[in-house]
Write a protein that holds these residues in place. Structure first.
Motif: not given
Ligand code: SF4
Length: 404
Positions: A191-198, A230-231, A257-260
């Motif tokens: 699972i690829t990590y994602r975050t938002m930044t302040l 993902g790719p 074009d996303s690969y979720k």
């Protein structure tokens, strides 16, 4: 290079989806960097959980209940809940960090009707006694639980891990370990990590009021690294195991074009890989399972698929390749003829991506949707509902288009 036309778009939808994601608690016994759940309410009651089970049965048509959290194994009624799900004729699967798992608890869960586990183990979990370890070091821990589950018998086991930019290059260590575990491990998920930044983001709620993004567990002060896609994960798995091939996917809810979700299944012997199933077999598995049971499929009830998988060879080029590799292997080592033929899935999930207009590209037909106040909500973003009453829009500060 992934090409969508080469893979089967999984036919899952909001109301006909093999996965029902039930969160039993928001308390956890460790802390993963990539976690998206805040401790706010604690354990749900057994009554509430039974209502959620019945809600999912009515509106989701699931093949399995993914029992998630927080950490489900610390819920006091976990065994009763598993037994109730089993009574409903749907496979209960626990998503756990395994920290609280003992052979005794495992045995009780199996008796109650548990179908299997998805165990989350990676190097960013702040696990006591496992700090500053590599993914390769953590294979020892994966092995401990794989042996424990195998000794109990009759349970399905998948390991998942979050992929951070810093751990991307360690994916091969997990894949190679998995290849030696065909009898014990039925799947790997990255699972690829994602975050938002302040430092560069402003969030607004549905009334366009600015919200305090720091209340969300998946927001960081800053994060300068480039997210893994993902790719890219597919590419490094393919370099490690050329026999791996994807067979199904889910795209993005916004971007074409996303690969979720990218899903593949290896065919192997005891500890060797012969090849993968292709798009046609994935289509047959989904449509066939739906034809016979009325539900789509996410977890096989057994990984010992047996040589019958090669019967689909005339229609599936990937399976034909696997069959040829097995034939060559048996000619070289005749004793391998008597080994079981197993499957091991490798899935890749690319977590939501924020788009410049403030929306998020989610997984098409989100398989991990859960229930919040009587409605389906993507589990990865449920804390936006819990904190702010709905999804937030996130814009880069420099765009300066926020009214507060
Ligand atoms: S959109 Fe759904 S499937 Fe995708 S990461 Fe979020 S909860 Fe999981």
């Amino acid at each position: 290079m992934l090409e969508k036309k080469d893979y089967y778009r999984l036919p899952w939808s909001m109301n006909d989806n093999p996965i029902a994601w039930i969160e039993v608690t928001d308390i956890c016994n460790i802390h993963c960097d990539g976690c998206y759940r805040q401790h706010m309410t604690g354990h749900k009651s057994l009554e509430q959980l039974k209502e959620e089970v019945l809600f999912f049965k009515k509106w989701r048509n699931p093949d399995n209940f993914s029992i998630a959290g927080g950490e489900p194994l610390i819920h006091p009624d976990i065994i009763e809940l598993v037994a109730f799900m089993k009574e409903q004729g749907v496979k209960p699967v626990i998503l756990t960090n395994a920290q609280a798992l003992t052979p005794e608890l495992l045995h009780e869960l199996k008796k109650a009707g548990l179908a299997g586990f998805t165990m989350h183990i990676d190097s960013h979990q702040n696990r006591p006694n496992w700090l500053n370890k590599t993914e390769k070091d953590l294979n020892e821990l994966r092995q401990k639980y794989a042996d424990m589950v195998y000794a109990e018998g009759g349970l399905y086991l998948v390991f998942n891990s979050t992929v951070y930019p810093s751990t991307y290059h360690e994916i091969p260590d997990i894949v190679r370990w998995g290849q030696e575990q065909f009898e014990k491990v039925q799947g790997l998920v990255f699972i690829t990590y994602r975050t938002m930044t302040l430092d560069d983001s402003i969030g607004t709620d549905k009334e366009d009021h600015q919200v305090d993004l720091s209340k969300l567990s998946y927001v960081r002060d800053s994060f300068d690294e480039k997210f893994v896609t993902g790719p890219e994960v597919y590419q490094i798995i393919k370099e490690t195991c050329p026999e791996y091939e994807a067979s199904g996917y889910l795209g993005g809810s916004i971007r074409h074009d996303s690969y979720k979700w990218t899903i593949g299944a290896l065919i192997g012997g005891k500890n060797r890989v012969y090849g993968s199933v292709g798009k046609k077999t994935m289509e047959l598995a989904q449509a066939g399972h739906h034809w016979f049971t009325g539900r789509y499929l996410a977890y096989l009830s057994t990984a010992k698929i047996g040589p019958k998988i090669f019967l689909v060879g005339p229609w599936d080029e990937e399976v034909r390749k696997a069959w040829k590799n097995r034939a060559k292997d048996i000619l070289r080592h005749p004793s391998h003829l008597f080994e079981s033929v197993n499957m091991q899935s490798i899935g890749i999930i690319q977590a939501p991506d924020l788009l410049p207009d403030g929306r998020a590209d989610m997984c098409d037909s989100c398989p991990d949707i859960t229930i919040y106040e009587g409605k389906f909500v993507n589990s990865c973003r449920m804390d936006e509902y819990r904190q702010f009453g709905g999804f937030v829009s996130v814009l880069e500060k420099k765009e300066d288009v926020i009214s507060s």
